[in-house]
Motif scaffolding. Structure first.
Motif, PDB file in Angstrom:
ATOM      1  N   THR A  80      53.319  41.557  31.640  1.00  0.00           N
ATOM      2  CA  THR A  80      54.595  40.924  31.985  1.00  0.00           C
ATOM      3  C   THR A  80      55.640  41.148  30.901  1.00  0.00           C
ATOM      4  N   VAL A  81      55.224  41.124  29.632  1.00  0.00           N
ATOM      5  CA  VAL A  81      56.156  41.427  28.545  1.00  0.00           C
ATOM      6  C   VAL A  81      56.738  42.824  28.759  1.00  0.00           C
ATOM      7  N   GLY A  82      55.872  43.777  29.063  1.00  0.00           N
ATOM      8  CA  GLY A  82      56.334  45.150  29.299  1.00  0.00           C
ATOM      9  C   GLY A  82      57.267  45.259  30.485  1.00  0.00           C
ATOM     10  N   GLU A  83      56.928  44.567  31.574  1.00  0.00           N
ATOM     11  CA  GLU A  83      57.775  44.604  32.772  1.00  0.00           C
ATOM     12  C   GLU A  83      59.125  43.932  32.527  1.00  0.00           C
ATOM     13  N   ALA A  84      59.109  42.827  31.798  1.00  0.00           N
ATOM     14  CA  ALA A  84      60.346  42.068  31.586  1.00  0.00           C
ATOM     15  C   ALA A  84      61.252  42.708  30.542  1.00  0.00           C
ATOM     16  N   PHE A  85      60.682  43.191  29.452  1.00  0.00           N
ATOM     17  CA  PHE A  85      61.516  43.638  28.328  1.00  0.00           C
ATOM     18  C   PHE A  85      61.324  45.102  27.969  1.00  0.00           C
ATOM     19  N   GLY A  86      60.262  45.710  28.429  1.00  0.00           N
ATOM     20  CA  GLY A  86      59.981  47.098  28.091  1.00  0.00           C
ATOM     21  C   GLY A  86      59.439  47.229  26.683  1.00  0.00           C
ATOM     22  N   TYR A  87      58.835  48.369  26.425  1.00  0.00           N
ATOM     23  CA  TYR A  87      58.274  48.628  25.096  1.00  0.00           C
ATOM     24  C   TYR A  87      59.024  49.741  24.373  1.00  0.00           C
ATOM     25  N   GLU A  88      59.991  50.360  25.047  1.00  0.00           N
ATOM     26  CA  GLU A  88      60.734  51.469  24.439  1.00  0.00           C
ATOM     27  C   GLU A  88      61.605  50.967  23.292  1.00  0.00           C
ATOM     28  N   GLY A  89      61.620  51.715  22.218  1.00  0.00           N
ATOM     29  CA  GLY A  89      62.521  51.438  21.111  1.00  0.00           C
ATOM     30  C   GLY A  89      62.133  50.268  20.218  1.00  0.00           C
ATOM     31  N   LEU A  90      60.910  49.779  20.348  1.00  0.00           N
ATOM     32  CA  LEU A  90      60.500  48.664  19.505  1.00  0.00           C
ATOM     33  C   LEU A  90      60.251  49.131  18.077  1.00  0.00           C
ATOM     34  N   ALA A  91      60.820  48.405  17.120  1.00  0.00           N
ATOM     35  CA  ALA A  91      60.534  48.664  15.718  1.00  0.00           C
ATOM     36  C   ALA A  91      59.220  47.996  15.330  1.00  0.00           C
ATOM     37  N   GLU A  92      58.930  46.859  15.965  1.00  0.00           N
ATOM     38  CA  GLU A  92      57.692  46.138  15.677  1.00  0.00           C
ATOM     39  C   GLU A  92      57.263  45.325  16.884  1.00  0.00           C
ATOM     40  N   PHE A  93      55.974  45.311  17.129  1.00  0.00           N
ATOM     41  CA  PHE A  93      55.378  44.509  18.191  1.00  0.00           C
ATOM     42  C   PHE A  93      54.121  43.880  17.594  1.00  0.00           C
ATOM     43  N   THR A  94      54.213  42.601  17.299  1.00  0.00           N
ATOM     44  CA  THR A  94      53.125  41.888  16.629  1.00  0.00           C
ATOM     45  C   THR A  94      52.463  40.886  17.557  1.00  0.00           C
ATOM     46  N   VAL A  95      51.143  40.861  17.501  1.00  0.00           N
ATOM     47  CA  VAL A  95      50.369  39.800  18.138  1.00  0.00           C
ATOM     48  C   VAL A  95      49.602  39.105  17.026  1.00  0.00           C
ATOM     49  N   GLU A  96      49.855  37.820  16.901  1.00  0.00           N
ATOM     50  CA  GLU A  96      49.163  37.028  15.899  1.00  0.00           C
ATOM     51  C   GLU A  96      47.785  36.680  16.456  1.00  0.00           C
TER      52      GLU A  96
END
Length: 190
Positions: A80-96
């Motif tokens: 859902t994160v990918g569908e809502a906001f996309g993953y293109e152009g991310l400088a950082e994607f963190t999962v705690e």
């Protein structure tokens, strides 16, 4: 001019409540299904609010403890994160990933299916007596096992959170923590 935005997604579930924590969290993990369903709907609403005027450059999923979610819930969330906001152009994607007692091979493998650039394995301290005092129900050994498992699965950007000044800790205990964390060689320390 396009504006940049960062997204923070809060997963408010933990196995136990740590005495120092100021973040909203609950040990009522029976609410996870309802919460994640509501969260998915809210992400769609937020995407519509942002429209095309913003590009997302960072996504941080924190808590609580995001890895209290089951592997299929993690996948549903990250889809859902990918569908809502996309993953293109991310400088950082963190999962705690957070608490070592919530980290499993299956959960780490689920996270690896997505373009997550950093995870956190958070011991707070490497002194068992302090972990017991502050209400964390994991062991120092579980921290080491979770860290090594993440490395084994190919994670090459692992952060570790530490807290200095926990109840009962003196300088020698902090030094012991730093020495043990240094041996693990995380990519960053917060």
């Amino acid at each position: 001019m396009e504006k940049k935005a960062g997204i923070y997604i809060h997963i408010p579930f933990c196995e136990s409540r740590c005495i120092y924590c100021g973040f909203y969290s609950t040990t009522h993990n029976t609410l996870q299904h309802r919460y994640t369903d509501a969260l998915l709907k809210e992400m769609e609403l937020r995407r519509n609010e942002l429209g095309n005027n913003y590009s997302i450059d960072t996504i941080y999923i924190g808590g609580g403890t995001p890895t209290t979610l089951l592997p299929h819930q993690i996948r549903k969330l990250l889809d859902t994160v990918g569908e809502a906001f996309g993953y293109e152009g991310l400088a950082e994607f963190t999962v705690e990933a957070g608490r070592p007692d919530s980290i499993t091979r299956e959960k780490l493998m689920a996270i690896r299916e997505y373009p997550v650039t950093r995870i956190s394995v958070n011991p707070q301290t490497m002194n068992q007596e302090t972990l017991d005092i502050i209400g964390r129900r994991h062991t120092v050994e579980q921290t080491k096992e979770a860290f090594h498992l993440a490395r084994e699965l190919g994670y090459d950007n692992i952060n570790m959170d530490l807290i200095v000044g926990l109840p009962g800790e003196d300088i020698h205990m902090v030094e012991r923590t730093l020495e043990q964390v240094r041996e693990l060689a995380p990519d960053s320390i917060t």
